[in-house]
Every structure is written in C-alpha cells, then in structure tokens.
Design a protein around this motif. Structure first.
Motif, short mmCIF file in Angstrom:
data_model
loop_
_atom_site.label_atom_id
_atom_site.label_comp_id
_atom_site.label_asym_id
_atom_site.label_seq_id
_atom_site.Cartn_x
_atom_site.Cartn_y
_atom_site.Cartn_z
N GLU A 1 0.86 -1.17 0.00
CA GLU A 1 0.00 0.00 0.00
C GLU A 1 0.89 1.22 0.00
OE1 GLU A 1 -3.18 -0.19 2.82
OE2 GLU A 1 -3.38 1.99 2.90
N LEU B 1 2.64 4.64 0.88
CA LEU B 1 2.98 5.23 2.17
C LEU B 1 2.13 6.48 2.39
CD1 LEU B 1 5.16 4.82 4.36
CD2 LEU B 1 6.53 6.48 3.14
N ASP B 2 1.85 6.73 3.61
CA ASP B 2 1.06 7.89 4.04
C ASP B 2 -0.09 8.22 3.09
OD1 ASP B 2 2.38 9.11 1.96
OD2 ASP B 2 3.35 10.65 3.15
N ARG C 1 -3.52 11.06 3.39
CA ARG C 1 -3.21 12.34 4.00
C ARG C 1 -4.18 13.41 3.45
NH1 ARG C 1 2.55 15.28 4.01
NH2 ARG C 1 3.24 13.14 4.08
N ASP C 2 -4.53 14.32 4.25
CA ASP C 2 -5.43 15.42 3.87
C ASP C 2 -6.80 14.94 3.44
OD1 ASP C 2 -2.99 16.66 4.00
OD2 ASP C 2 -2.70 16.51 1.83
N LYS D 1 -11.04 3.34 2.20
CA LYS D 1 -10.23 2.12 2.37
C LYS D 1 -11.14 0.92 2.61
CE LYS D 1 -5.86 4.05 3.79
NZ LYS D 1 -4.73 4.02 4.71
N ASP E 1 6.37 0.08 -1.08
CA ASP E 1 5.76 1.41 -0.92
C ASP E 1 6.70 2.54 -1.30
OD1 ASP E 1 7.46 1.43 1.22
OD2 ASP E 1 5.94 1.78 2.73
N ARG F 1 7.47 7.03 -4.98
CA ARG F 1 8.27 7.73 -5.98
C ARG F 1 7.46 7.92 -7.27
NH1 ARG F 1 13.07 4.67 -5.13
NH2 ARG F 1 12.41 3.36 -6.86
N LYS G 1 4.68 10.54 -7.23
CA LYS G 1 5.09 11.93 -7.38
C LYS G 1 5.18 12.33 -8.85
CE LYS G 1 7.37 12.58 -3.03
NZ LYS G 1 8.60 12.16 -2.35
N PRO H 1 -1.45 -0.08 6.96
CA PRO H 1 -0.30 -0.92 6.62
C PRO H 1 0.84 -0.66 7.58
CG PRO H 1 -0.73 0.73 4.92
CD PRO H 1 -1.85 0.80 5.87
N ARG I 1 13.12 1.12 3.97
CA ARG I 1 11.93 1.94 4.13
C ARG I 1 12.15 3.09 5.10
NH1 ARG I 1 7.27 -0.97 6.33
NH2 ARG I 1 5.94 0.53 5.26
N GLU J 1 16.90 6.92 -0.27
CA GLU J 1 16.85 7.74 -1.48
C GLU J 1 17.58 9.07 -1.29
OE1 GLU J 1 12.77 8.17 -2.50
OE2 GLU J 1 12.56 6.04 -3.00
N GLN K 1 1.45 12.02 10.47
CA GLN K 1 0.96 11.14 9.43
C GLN K 1 1.40 9.70 9.63
OE1 GLN K 1 -1.65 10.73 7.21
NE2 GLN K 1 -1.24 12.89 7.51
N LEU K 2 2.64 9.53 10.06
CA LEU K 2 3.19 8.19 10.13
C LEU K 2 3.49 7.70 11.53
CD1 LEU K 2 5.67 8.17 7.13
CD2 LEU K 2 3.61 6.82 7.39
#
Lengths: 218, 959
Positions: free
Chosen positions: A18, A20-21, A24-25, A33, A117, A122, A125, B421, B462, B511, B550-551
C-alpha cells in the motif's frame, strides 16, 4: 491526483502493498479504504473479472488493473485523466512483477511486500501534476487507448455481490423449504393411508378374534 | 512385622497413618494424626512452616525407635499412606533421629510410641519422623543398626521404600547421624548446648496457626525434596550463625546477627557477613523449574512465583505483588523466539477472554476442543488446526507447533490486526541550536553520531528520516532526493506554526542519503556563530508533531536550554531551598505546564515516541520535558553540564544504541491473568489506552513495565494462575507481529512458601517504581520511608513465622530468596532519584534518574542500584595476556569503604557510566602510563575523578 494506492492478491484479497502515508489530507480516507477492501473481497469471489475497470465513488474514482492474479488499484479525483491513472498502474505493475512476481503465490502474511511502498511513493510523485511535460505527452499518446474501459458505480459493483448473496440465500431457503414440504407431504400420505384402511383392519381383526375366541370356548 | 503387637498397630495406624515424630528430645511427638507421611511433594506448597504447638515433648522422641514391636507395624501403613492426606499433609522432612550410638536404648520408651503426649487437639501433626526400624528384625537388630552408625531412616523420609533397611539416610550430611534410638531421655535433661540439629518442619496442617513451640528444632526440610517446591535448594547459603544455637538455621532461612550475639565479643554487625549481590542478579530458578514451559524470566518476572490463595495472605506478604515485563528482552544467540504463522486460519484464541493459544491449554474430546487455561472456556478447534490426541492426551503434532510447547512465541498478525499498513521505521530529530548547544560541542558529537549510524538504522530501505532545528525560530529542511544540498526554511511565527512544505521534510533515507549526509556534515558549522540564547521549544514540538503525525515514529529531541519562547515556555523553579521538606516539594518533580502532558497524549495517539536528550548545565526542567517521554514510551537521557570532551563517548554510545537497537513500532501490550486475579496498576513509561491496554508507540529491549495485581475474590480456588503478556507490534522490517509470553505460577496457602519463592529483582524493580511514583506526590522522605517500611514489615512477618521456634533473639532472619532485599532497599533510598534533600542531587538529575528508573529492566535496574566495583591496577600491572583473564582477576568488590585501597585503581560501572577511581597513593609509574604526564601529578591532588573514557577503558576492553 492520486489519493490511494493498494495492491492485493486477487485469489484471496490479501493486501500485498500500500502506498505510504496514503490518505493524507483526506477527511474520510477510512471510508474509502473500507470500500477498497470490500471491492477486493468481491474480486476474490470471482466477480467483476474485467481486467480493467473504473469504479466511481463519491468525488473520486477507483481505477484498477488485474494482471497475473494481482489487483493494482488507485483512487483519484474524478477530474484526473483516466489515461494517466492507468499508465500509473501499469508502471506499478511492471515494477511489481519484476520484483516480486514469483513470490506472489507464496506470500502468507498481509503486506508481505510493503517495501514496495517506496516505489509507489516515488512513482506517485511523477504523476501528481497533470501539467508536467512528461504527463502531457503521455496524455497525447494515442497508442494507449482507455476508451473501452468500463465505468461503473461503486454501489453497483458492491451491490452485485449483495444481490447475488440475496439470490443464493433465497434459493437455499427455497431448497430447505421444499425439503420440508416433501417431508410433510410424505407424512400426510401416510396419515391418509391409515385413515383409509384402519376401519377395515379393525373389523377384520375383530372378526378374527371372534373366530378364535369361539374356537377356544367350544 | 511378625512381631508386631496388633493393638499397637491399630493404634498407630488408626488415623490413616500415624506419623511419629521420634526425633529429638524436644520434639513434639504427635501421633494419631492423620497427617502422616507428608513428605510428598504435593503437599509442599501447602505446608505451613509455622511451628505448631506448644506442646513440648516431654519424652524424647526416640521412643519410636525403641524397637518396640508395636512400632513396627506402622511401617507398612506408613509407606503408602504417606501420600494420602491431600492438602493437609505436611511435607515434612523428617529429622533424622539423632542419637548417639553410644546411648543406651531404653526399651521403656516404647510406651510413648504412637501416643503423643501432647493433647492432640492442639497439635498439628508433628513431624512425622519415624526412626528407622528395620523390619522384622528382632529388637537386637535395632540396636545393632545404630552401632553401625547407620543413618536412621524415617518412614517418612522414604515413603517409597517399604522396608526399613532400605530407607535412605537423611541427606544432610551436616547432621550427625544417630541411630534412631530411645534413650534420649537424657537429652531432655540436657541443656541444649549441642545445638539441636535443625529440622525443618515443612508441613503442617495449613490451617494451623503457628503456636509457640518450645523446641528449637525446625523440622522439615531435608530429605526428598518434592519436585514442586525447591525447598532444600533455597536454604543454605545463609551465613552460619556463630552461636551454637543457631547452627542449622541456615536450613530454612538466613539470619544475620545485628546485636551482639551471646557469647561473642563483638557487638554490632560484621560487615563481611552481610550478603552482597556480587554476582549480579540471580534469577529465581523456581520459576522455570516448576513449569518448564514458562517463558524465560528475562521476559516476565513475578515478585513471587507462589501466588497467595487468600486476601489475608496477600496482606501478610507486605511486599508488592506484581510482575515486571520486558516483552522484547534481548535473547542470547540461537535462542530466538519462534515465529508462528497461522496464515489464513487466523490466530487461535479463546472466544471469551481472547487468550492466545499457549502450552497450557488442554485439548479434549479427541482433539476437537481445547480448554482455555485462563478462563476455562471450552473452545472448538478449527478444522485446519485439528490434530488427533495420543494416549496421553497430547496432540500428535505437538513438535510442529512451537506455540504449544514454548512459553514465548511470535504470531504473524493477519490483516485484522492492522488499522493501517505497517509503518516504516521513522526517526525525526528536533535539535536545539542555540548558543549553549553549539558551545558545549553537543551539536558536533550528535551530528557525527547520527551520521555514523545511518547505515545501521533498522528497517532499510523503508526508513524515513527528518530534521528540524530551532532556537528563537524554527528551521525546516527540505531533503528531497533530487537536491544536492538541503534547503533550509525558517519559520519565525511562533504563535501559529505551520509546515512550510507538504512533502520532503520527512524523506526516505535510502533515497535521500547524500542530502542527509550533507546536512549532518554542515550542521555544526551552520550554527557555529549562532549567539541566540532563546529556545522556542514548544512551537518546534508542535511543528514536529505536524510533520510526524501522518506516520508516527520516533522523535529525538536534543535540548540544551530551558524552553523560553512560545507555547510551553518554562520558568526557573527548584532553586528555592525553602520548598524542600514541605508539602509542596513534590510539585517540583511534576510538570508545571499542562501543555506537555497534552502534547504527550497527542503524540501517543499518533504513534510517536519521544526521547529527550538534555544537556544543559543549568536548570532545564526535566520534570516537564520528561513528561513527553514518560507518556509516549520514550526515555530521558540527561547529561548535566555536557561537555564534548568528557561526555562525548557516553552520548555517542547512548545515541547510537537508541538509533540502532531493534525497535518495535506502534505497539500495544496487554497482560491477561487467570480468574480470581486482576491487574490493578501499571508502572512505567507508557500511556494506558483503556483500563488495561498499554499503548507503546515504540518499544525496545531496554524497556520494562511493571504491574501489580490483586485477588478479586477472598479465596482462590484454582491451583495455578496463568499470566499471558501479548505485545502487538510492527517490526522494523514491516511485519506486524504478536509476541506472546505465557507463564504459570502455583497458588499456595503458605506464607513461608511465598517468601521462599520471592524474586528479589522483581520486588526491587517494583518497589523502586512505586517509590518514584510516590515521590511525585509526596516528600522524598515519605517515599524512602515507604520503601523501608515495606521491607521491615515483610521481614517482621517472616520473622513471626520462625522466631517462635528458634531462639533468634537479636538476630535478623530473612529468606534466602530475599537476602539482598534490605541492601537493595537501601540502594533505592540512596539512588539519585530519591536520595537526600535539596543539596544532594540537582532537581534535574533527580527527575532524569526517576524517568530512567521507571523504564529499566530488572537486571539493569539492579546494576544501577548496586554498581559493580572492580580493582584493576593488579590486572594492569600484570600485563594482560588473555582477554578472559580479566574476569578472573577482577572480582566485584563490595561497595564499602573498606574495599577501596588508596594504592589501587578502581572502576565503578553502573551500566550508564564508568567511574575510574585513582587511589591517592597510586604508584606514579602506573598513573603516568595511564594518563598524560602532567595530569598524573594532578591525580595526587584530586583523588577522585570521573571519566567515561580514556586509555584505561580501551586497554581493558571493557564493555
């Protein structure tokens, strides 16, 4: 713009990765979900086997691709070009198959490939802004056709399952009720038989008894 | 047997079996009591060590031994019935009859046999010792036997061996073995001087209240140790009492002479005789011994592994009743916790109490059902999990199911156990860059350390990372992977903090690695000339919260001044001497501003754990800052007056460990226990989410949590109480797992047993947490007194158990298991968090120590309380050859002034820092070799010096 990205195994609806994050918003990310999970469950039951589909829900659209028993799904704004969304999913698909293609069947736990993820992040974006040169050129690329992809409503899709459930429920009820009916009928039959022959049998019995008694006495 | 007198026989055997105590002169004999034979292990737990009665035994016990025919008959009866009395059976050890072989057997004694002189009613069954009578042999043989010095055998002792001659001798070698013989009348008359060998009397009828018994012998404890209760193992080891009377008390408990012992010259106590934990923490063996399927004691330790069965026992136990849990304790190589994956089947749990399947559940009904060991509910076995049972009722596939054989397992959590997740490991740094941070060198050390740890952060690829720095403004850093240098963004609006960039403040480490490294390299120089003294801590905290919410993840805060700007600003307090000793004293140790607690609650909600690193040389109000760590499962690191040359290694070590140790994320923990027992309070650094769900945004092996439990009912009916700790967490690799530790403990009716199975480490850990919590709402003195009072009360209670039967006047007695308790109690009172008053420890140090101690696992806690002291000069002079020689040459020394010799070099290690102590008379050569020429001379003047590094350490390869 891409809001959610989820990858799941079609055979049992097991989530594999899934974004990441994600969420959001978004006020009601949880609701969507849940819908996605319901959708996966439907898919695992073998419905909606169309390999590419768009499903509308509220202000958003789910787009998904099913390929090699894996479902790649993303949720975008309605205004987001369908073409880009599917290209995004294809990118994910290619990378995912390359990295984990041979392990998909053996994955035993949820989110077994959560490491993916970072790639999702990446790639997302790159597709975030529809007006970048790269995306515009993709949009103009006539080679990629998405017109024939069916669009349906989420209620409809999820509803199919419900309706099927209802039908199967009704039919199973019908079966059991007819069985009850057959039992009852057999029972009634027997009773009728008894009613019909009981008097005769009694009379005969009495007569035989009388004969026997007479024999004994005399 | 042929010779036996039938009447006699009846007499003796009448009540199921009559135990005879034939022991010594002063032993009470009670016969005719049903409690025969109780040596069997089963009874052990129930035994009440108290001495039963006041009935002195007028006639010497040996009567039994007299070989009267009447006596013998008992044997047969005895042998078997001894198991009989179910709960009442006293596990007694039978004292070996100790009579000198020279003594004349007096046949006359026989009359006593079997018939207790004492009124049976008052007397609990006496020790059931029967002097050994060889079976069937004429009386002569009896006599012969003694002369040959055969150890007498008691029937009780060897309940299994039917015939006399086979009976085993009493195990304890120390005891003189006298043939069981009558003729001891003389003993009665004799003054006790030959100290009566002590008999431990293990068992009595549980219900019997201890009564004063005039005899000093303690019956019971040797001989066959029932497997359940490790009794004999726990005795011994006590210091042998100097006076004759005491010899042998060690069998049952340890004692210590506090006053002058009669007949000895030295008054006061002998410091050498004091027990000292020089071997470190000793885990109680009983925990694993009794229930081999229990989880290891490194994960779960109970303050006593004998659970009291009634409220009254609980109240007499005096010490806290609870557990210390360290769910992720480090495992030695090769002992990893097995991972179980139920895959699509779903985790097998009890329907009602949600207990996870564990080794103590029982399968019934041919394997189709299993009974939950905690709530006793019968659950169905799912088809996928079904296996047939073998003849013994065990599943045939037991060896393929670690969850049914191991006390500790990890289950792979299915999707139902995830609300999202699995999160990636996330480290966010919030760094103070005001002038004091720059000047002390903290910034540089920290940046270097973080950089060196980047490779070892768990969870690659990660792992996410991010930075904020702040002084009077807040600086954000854009670390987008496409950049070569981080971009700094300054937000100066402290009242309404906003995040200047939606993404890229928190980046994927693999990254953006070059950008992160570039940032860390330039960080010290960037603020080199910063002269800003302000600290906008609160606003920066809010900014960090916005970025991380958020995380979730781990927030590391480096703070070197008092927060002075914006929300959450703190003011100086604690410099007022007058507050100390008053009722307001404790307010200094709790946060002043509710902002911090509120923030901590928010952080926990979003799975953020906060670790505070504080460096100030001045007051920084750790009490307030630490609150953030306390409620988020974090930790406080305090470096008073940080200076990079001195504290560099410590910061480097602790920060590196914090960053690289295996960490469990977004965890929740719950501990379940069997019916009748309930967890009442939890102590440690965490937030309680509901009444019993512990929320832990991050956990690691250095965190432990303590909890106390209470009995729900006045009387426990079960024989065993089970505990199950379940920790649901996300591993750094992105797997969601449930770690389950299960343990069982038996229920006892005997207070002495509780003390015997006590675990000093757990008790100390719990006591210190309670004391620290108490210091947050009362005076320090009250907290210290509470600790002392608890220990005193416990020892007093223990004394009551035994003092009546032994003349222990002027001596302190204590159970072997708790021999270090008084010492640790003293250490708690002297620990940084609790010691003295205003002048003895700075307020910040005190609070930091308090926060630290609330999180420490048992072993580290004990090491902190009682550091190890080593003398190293001899080792250094001898030119080390082999590495392991170090352990041999350097032994831990007692922490007493006598241990220090002014000609030596000592190392004191409490697990957090190492103090090297140079003796005043240290040979100059040695000193010169160790430190620079010039400072060598200084050592003559400053005999004590603290250092955390130096060549000494590297030479020693000291860990």
């Amino acid at each position: 713009m891409v809001k959610l990205t989820m990858i799941a195994r079609v055979t049992d609806g097991l989530p594999l990765a899934e974004g990441l994050d994600d969420g959001r918003d978004m006020q009601d990310a949880e609701l969507y979900k849940q819908q996605v999970k319901a959708l996966f469950k439907n898919l695992s039951r073998g419905q909606n086997e169309a390999s590419r589909m768009s499903v509308e829900t509220g202000p958003y659209v789910f787009h998904y691709i099913i390929e090699g028993r894996v479902c790649y799904l993303t949720m975008c704004d309605r205004a987001y070009p369908k073409k880009l969304a599917f290209q995004y999913l294809e990118d994910l698909m290619n990378e995912f198959e390359r990295g984990y293609g041979n392990q998909i069947e053996t994955a035993a736990r949820p989110y077994a490939f959560i490491k993916f993820d970072t790639f999702i992040q990446r790639t997302k974006k790159l597709y975030q802004d529809t007006r970048t040169q790269r995306n515009i050129s993709k949009l103009n690329d006539e080679l990629y056709e998405v017109h024939q992809i069916m669009t349906r409503n989420v209620q409809e899709v999820l509803g199919v399952g419900e309706k099927l459930d209802q039908v199967s429920q009704m039919s199973s009820r019908l079966t059991s009720e007819s069985r009850v009916y057959a039992d009852k009928a057999r029972d009634l039959n027997r009773q009728a038989l008894i009613k019909k022959w009981a008097p005769v049998a009694i009379v005969l019995g009495v007569v035989i008894l009388l004969f026997w008694a007479r024999k004994k006495i005399y | 047997m042929g010779t036996e007198n039938p009447n006699r026989a009846n007499n003796l055997q009448g009540p199921s079996a009559t135990p005879f105590a034939a022991p010594r002169a002063n032993m009470p004999i009670s016969s005719s009591h049903p409690m025969v034979g109780s040596q069997t292990s089963a009874f052990r737990p129930t035994s009440v060590p108290a001495m039963p009665n006041a009935s002195p035994f007028s006639s010497p016990g040996p009567t039994a031994g007299s070989g009267t025919p009447g006596f013998r008959p008992m044997q047969p009866g005895r042998a078997t019935p001894s198991y009989g009395p179910p709960t009442t059976g006293p596990p007694q050890r039978v004292p070996a009859p100790q009579f000198s072989s020279t003594s004349q057997p007096t046949p006359s004694q026989t009359s006593h046999v079997g018939q207790p002189i004492l009124p049976p009613s008052m007397r609990p069954p006496p020790p059931s010792y029967v002097p050994s009578v060889p079976m069937g042999s004429p009386p002569q043989s009896l006599y012969n036997a003694p002369s040959s010095n055969n150890p007498p055998r008691s029937f009780v002792d060897s309940p299994y061996s039917a015939s006399g001659p086979n009976i085993q001798p009493p195990p304890s070698s120390t005891r003189p073995t006298y043939p069981g013989y009558p003729g001891m009348q003389s003993n009665q008359v004799n003054p006790p001087p030959p100290p009566p060998p002590v008999y431990n009397q293990g068992g009595y009828a549980p219900s019997q209240p201890p009564m004063p018994a005039p005899f000093s012998s303690h019956q019971g404890g040797y001989g066959q140790v029932p497997p359940v209760a490790p009794s004999s193992g726990m005795y011994g080891g006590g210091s042998a009492p100097p006076t004759g009377v005491m010899s042998g008390l060690a069998e049952d408990f340890c004692s210590l002479s506090l006053g002058s012992a009669p007949g000895s010259f030295d008054g006061g106590l002998d410091a050498k005789a004091l027990p000292r934990p020089l071997d470190g923490d000793v885990e109680p063996s009983s925990f694993a011994g009794m229930y081999p399927m229990n989880c290891d004691s490194r994960y779960l330790r109970l303050t006593t592994s004998a659970i009291p069965n009634s409220q009254s026992l609980v109240s007499r136990w005096q010490l806290p009743l609870g557990a210390v849990v360290c769910p992720l304790a480090e495992t030695p190589e090769g002992e990893e916790v097995p991972v179980v994956n139920f895959a699509t089947m779903g985790i097998v749990r009890c329907r009602r109490c949600r207990t996870y399947v564990n080794p103590y559940v029982t399968f019934t009904d041919g394997g189709r059902k299993w009974r939950c060991n905690i709530c006793a509910l019968l659950n169905d076995v799912q088809n996928d999990y079904f296996a047939h049972l073998d003849a013994t009722g065990k599943r045939v596939d037991l060896d393929q199911h670690p969850e049914l054989t191991k006390g500790s397992v990890e289950f792979v959590a299915p999707a139902e156990y995830m609300v999202r997740p699995p999160m990636p490991p996330l480290y966010f740094f919030m760094i103070d860059v005001s002038i004091s941070a720059v000047k002390s060198g903290m910034l540089e050390v920290m940046a270097q350390t973080i950089k060196s740890c980047l490779d070892n952060l768990p969870g690659s690829p990660r792992t996410q990372i991010g930075f904020i720095t702040f002084d009077s403004t807040i600086h954000f850093y854009n670390m987008k992977s496409s950049l070569t240098q981080p971009q700094m963004m300054v937000v100066s609006d402290l009242d309404d903090v906003f995040v200047p960039l939606p993404d890229d403040l928190l980046v994927n480490l693999s990254e953006s690695r070059p950008v992160v490294e570039a940032f860390l390299d330039s960080l010290p120089s960037m603020f080199q000339d910063n002269v800003n003294v302000e600290s906008a801590f609160g606003p920066a905290l809010k900014a960090a919260f916005m970025v991380m919410s958020q995380l979730g993840g781990k927030l590391l805060i480096f703070q070197s001044t008092l927060p002075s700007l914006g929300v959450g600003r703190l003011k100086l307090r604690g410099d007022d001497l007058r507050v100390y000793g008053t009722d307001k004293e404790h307010t200094l140790r709790i946060p002043e501003d509710p902002f911090y607690k509120q923030m901590a609650a928010d952080f926990t909600k979003f799975q953020v754990a906060v670790n505070i690193y504080a460096f100030s040389d001045k007051y920084t109000d750790i009490a307030s800052l630490g609150t953030l760590a306390k409620y988020t499962g974090g930790q406080v690191y305090h470096y008073p007056s940080f200076h990079s040359t001195i504290h560099k290694d410590r910061l480097r070590h602790e920060l590196a460990r914090d960053l690289t140790r295996e960490t469990a994320w977004e965890a929740v923990m719950r501990i379940r226990c069997g019916k009748g027992v309930r967890f009442t309070s939890y102590h440690g650094n965490f937030m309680l989410r509901s009444t019993d769900l512990i929320a832990l945004p991050a956990v690691d092996c250095d965190k432990a949590y303590a909890m106390q439990f209470a009995l729900e009912e006045t009387l426990l009916t079960t024989q065993i109480v089970y505990f199950q700790v379940a920790l649901l967490y996300t591993a750094s690799c992105g797997e969601r797992r449930i770690r389950v530790h299960t343990a069982a403990a038996s229920v006892v009716t005997d207070l002495g047993e509780m003390y015997r199975q006590a675990d000093t480490g757990a008790v100390v850990s719990l006591l210190s947490r309670l004391a620290i919590e108490k210091s947050l709402s009362y005076k320090l003195e009250d907290a210290r007194n509470a600790v002392q009072l608890k220990i005193v009360k416990a020892l007093k209670e223990y004394r009551k158990l035994y003092s009546v039967q032994h003349r222990v006047g002027g001596r302190m007695i204590y159970p072997e298991s708790l021999k270090y308790l008084p010492l640790y109690g003293l250490s708690i009172c002297k620990s940084t968090a609790l010691r003295g008053g205003y002048a003895d420890a700075q307020l910040d140090e005190r609070c930091a120590a308090g926060f630290t101690m609330m999180a420490l696992p048992v072993k580290k806690m004990l090491k902190l309380l009682y550091p190890s002291l080593l003398r190293v000069d001899e080792y250094l002079v001898k030119a080390p050859t082999v590495d392991d020689e170090f352990d041999r040459v350097c032994r831990r020394l007692p922490l007493a002034a006598e241990s220090l010799d002014s000609r030596g070099i000592y190392i004191l290690d409490d697990g957090f820092r190492i103090v090297v102590w140079f003796g005043r008379m240290l040979s100059p050569d040695l000193a010169r070799n160790l430190v620079e020429e010039d400072s060598a001379t200084d050592f003559a003047r400053n005999q004590t010096r603290r250092t955390t590094s130096g060549r000494v350490l590297s030479t020693l390869k000291f860990s």
